[in-house]
Design a protein around this motif. Structure first.
Motif, PDB file in Angstrom:
ATOM      1  N   SER A 136      35.516  45.486  39.978  1.00  0.00           N
ATOM      2  CA  SER A 136      35.678  46.866  40.457  1.00  0.00           C
ATOM      3  C   SER A 136      36.829  47.561  39.743  1.00  0.00           C
ATOM      4  O   SER A 136      37.793  46.930  39.286  1.00  0.00           O
ATOM      5  CB  SER A 136      35.932  46.871  41.968  1.00  0.00           C
ATOM      6  N   THR A 138      38.866  49.537  41.238  1.00  0.00           N
ATOM      7  CA  THR A 138      40.019  49.445  42.136  1.00  0.00           C
ATOM      8  C   THR A 138      40.865  48.224  41.797  1.00  0.00           C
ATOM      9  O   THR A 138      42.097  48.305  41.707  1.00  0.00           O
ATOM     10  CB  THR A 138      39.554  49.359  43.601  1.00  0.00           C
ATOM     11  N   TYR A 139      40.200  47.080  41.599  1.00  0.00           N
ATOM     12  CA  TYR A 139      40.920  45.869  41.217  1.00  0.00           C
ATOM     13  C   TYR A 139      41.609  46.067  39.870  1.00  0.00           C
ATOM     14  O   TYR A 139      42.774  45.686  39.691  1.00  0.00           O
ATOM     15  CB  TYR A 139      39.968  44.679  41.131  1.00  0.00           C
TER      16      TYR A 139
END
Length: 620
Positions: A136, A138-139
């Motif tokens: 992701s 976000t990661y």
């Protein structure tokens, strides 16, 4: 009497002939001594009237509290004027100088490194339990946020090293920045031969490195002095930094950087060799001796080794495992004291200090309980040593930086070593259990000063005030800034509440205001500390910054004088905040209720951002 206490202290620091300089600040006597081995600390710290002792910045310090000036006067009466042979803090040599330098370089950057390390641990937890996908975005973003502090190590250390070596910190950042500039990293990734000034350039990736930038900035401090001398005054503003960078860039890339890199790799290989020969040795030594190392400041010598291991190997075997179990053992021993003691005040102090020690903050436990009772130190060393042995046998490592305590256990999670966190938890259980049980077996003297020297301080009679006991007294904020726990202040006497309870504030402006209505009872000569006596009987000590007595009043301006009547909100002191910070001083300002014993409770009622005059401390 003060004279008797002064004589006892003087006798046990080796007498007049062993003193090169003696001064005092708002709470403590500060001795610069010729031979530290002549000091008898055990005799000093058990004397009535002495709160504690410390060895900091090359000074032997005797913590007295608000009556320190009276003891100092008696000492001066006995020894007369001593010719100042120079403050050893200016020109330190050997171990004292080394550890102070390491402390000054690394201590300011521990918060961002801890934040980065803990964020890494949270990401490991999130991906391990399937809360977040590694694919992701976000990661991806959180991951490079966590990597930033480590990647930019040369820039961050360039700043703090320059402050410690007394050269321009922004030039230190510049030199650190050139080591991790994207264009330089592109040369490394291209994997082609590079020449600089006609000489072959050894391409080293300095991201996350420790030793090279410290070595480079140390040399830069001399180059900057040279540039200052040869630059004409009318063009010095631009010629001095230009000369500095023209000399340091080639030196950094061609000589100092590669040398520092080799030294860092050698340090890591040395640790690996010890671990290969006796993998249990380092964790046992660190686990058992951490309290002793912290007391004399030698733990700072381990910090760069641990960070260097993280940079070179991706994990640390030196600092993390041993200090983790030592701190947890400290918590176990002090919590046992809390359960075993019959003394109400000691029970309360040990309960809170033991809990914070388990979380990685041992100063309140160390200076508030362990050093006073002495025997808990045996339990702490037993628990830390045995748990360190387990860490060594099982190969426990930490994968990032963070305060060594239970709160930072996630930094022991690593995908390549799934059992590492399990062994770390088991080691913590061993440390706590052994120290806790040992404390009950060993026991301790429940009254710490039972065998103290029979020296009483008869305080001068003061006009008696009628204390307000039928309601709550409010102590207000002394500045606009952020209220923090007193225990987080980087001064053991304040953090352990030995001088009294209260709060601390990190001021946003260089102005300090009165927190109460009353009179100015004392102003220290260097204007960094002021005492107040409230109309309701409250006695307050305000200490602007940590160790700012060393500024000798420079950058401070007193707005009141002793005996002045003040109201809450009246300005007391002005100081040049930016300059004080630039000179490397922590401006965290403790506000202490020195007559804490007159109250049942002293409670901080608000933390975080505050304005001048807000109620932040309640006395009942």
């Amino acid at each position: 009497m003060y004279q008797e206490l002064g004589r006892l202290i003087l006798e046990n620091v080796g007498g007049k002939e062993n003193i090169s300089n003696v001064t005092h600040c708002a709470t403590r006597l500060r001795f610069n001594l010729k031979e530290c081995k002549k000091v008898n600390p055990d005799k000093i710290k058990v004397a009535k009237g002495v709160i504690g002792i410390a060895d900091s910045n090359g000074q032997f310090q005797v913590i007295i509290g608000s009556e320190v000036s009276k003891v100092y006067k008696e000492i001066i009466k006995i020894i007369g004027t001593i010719e100042n042979q120079g403050d050893s803090t200016d020109k330190k040599r050997g171990f004292v100088g080394f550890f102070e330098i390491i402390s000054g370089i690394f201590t300011p950057i521990l918060p961002p490194l801890t934040a980065a390390g803990m964020l890494k641990a949270v990401l490991v937890l999130a991906t391990t339990f399937g809360w977040l996908s590694r694919e992701s975005q976000t990661y991806y973003i959180f991951n490079f946020v966590a990597d930033t502090a480590f990647f930019l190590f040369p820039v961050i250390l360039g700043y703090t090293s320059a402050i410690k070596f007394k050269c321009n910190p922004y030039m230190g950042m510049l030199i650190g920045g050139i080591l991790v500039h994207p264009s330089y990293l592109a040369l490394i990734n291209a994997k082609e031969a590079v020449h600089f000034l006609g000489m072959p350039l050894k391409l080293v990736n300095y991201a996350s490195s420790v030793v090279p930038i410290i070595l480079i900035v140390y040399v830069m401090s001399f180059v900057e002095e040279f540039a200052d001398k040869v630059s004409p005054k009318f063009i010095k503003f631009f010629s001095k930094p230009l000369i500095t960078v023209l000399i340091m860039a080639p030196l950094s890339f061609l000589v100092l950087g590669p040398l520092g890199s080799i030294a860092g790799e050698g340090l890591a290989l040395g640790v690996q060799a010890i671990n290969g020969f006796a993998p249990w040795l380092i964790p046992v030594l660190v686990g058992a001796t951490s309290p002793l190392l912290v007391m004399i400041g030698m733990h700072y010598g381990l910090i760069p080794i641990g960070f260097n291991e993280l940079a070179v190997n991706g994990f640390d075997t030196v600092v993390g495992p041993g200090m983790l179990v030592s701190n947890v053992a400290h918590g176990g021993a002090i919590l046992a004291v809390s359960l075993k003691t019959k003394n109400r005040d000691l029970k309360q102090l040990a309960g809170s200090a033991g809990f914070t020690a388990c979380l990685g903050i041992t100063e309140p436990a160390m200076y508030g309980v362990t050093l006073k009772l002495k025997k808990p130190l045996i339990a702490v060393m037993l628990g830390g040593g045995l748990a360190g042995l387990y860490c060594g046998i099982m190969g426990v490592v930490r994968f990032s930086s963070g305060a060594p305590g239970l709160a930072s256990l996630p930094i022991f999670i690593g995908e390549a070593r799934p059992m590492n966190i399990i062994h770390a938890v088991i080691a913590c259980v061993i440390a706590f259990s052994v120290a806790f049980i040992s404390m009950f077996v060993i026991g301790f003297e429940d009254i710490p000063n039972e065998n103290s020297e029979n020296i009483e301080i008869d305080k001068e009679e003061k006009p008696k005030r009628e204390l307000v006991t039928d309601g709550v007294i409010q102590v207000k904020s002394i500045s606009r800034g952020e209220i923090i726990e007193l225990s987080s202040v980087k001064d053991d006497a304040f953090a352990s509440e030995s001088l009294g309870k209260g709060y601390a504030i990190v001021p946003e402006v260089g102005e300090i205001y009165s927190p109460i209505n009353g009179v100015v009872s004392s102003i220290f000569a260097t204007k960094h500390a002021i005492g107040l006596e409230g109309d309701d009987g409250t006695e307050i000590l305000i200490h602007v910054g940590i160790d700012t007595v060393r500024l000798n009043g420079e950058h401070f301006e007193s707005c009141v004088k002793e005996g002045d009547t003040v109201k809450a909100g009246d300005i007391l002191v002005k100081f040049d905040k930016e300059t004080v910070i630039k000179k490397g001083f922590d401006i965290s300002t403790p506000v202490i209720v020195t007559n804490t014993s007159d109250y049942t409770e002293v409670i901080v009622s608000k933390f975080g951002k505050v304005n001048v005059g807000e109620d932040v401390l309640a006395l009942a």
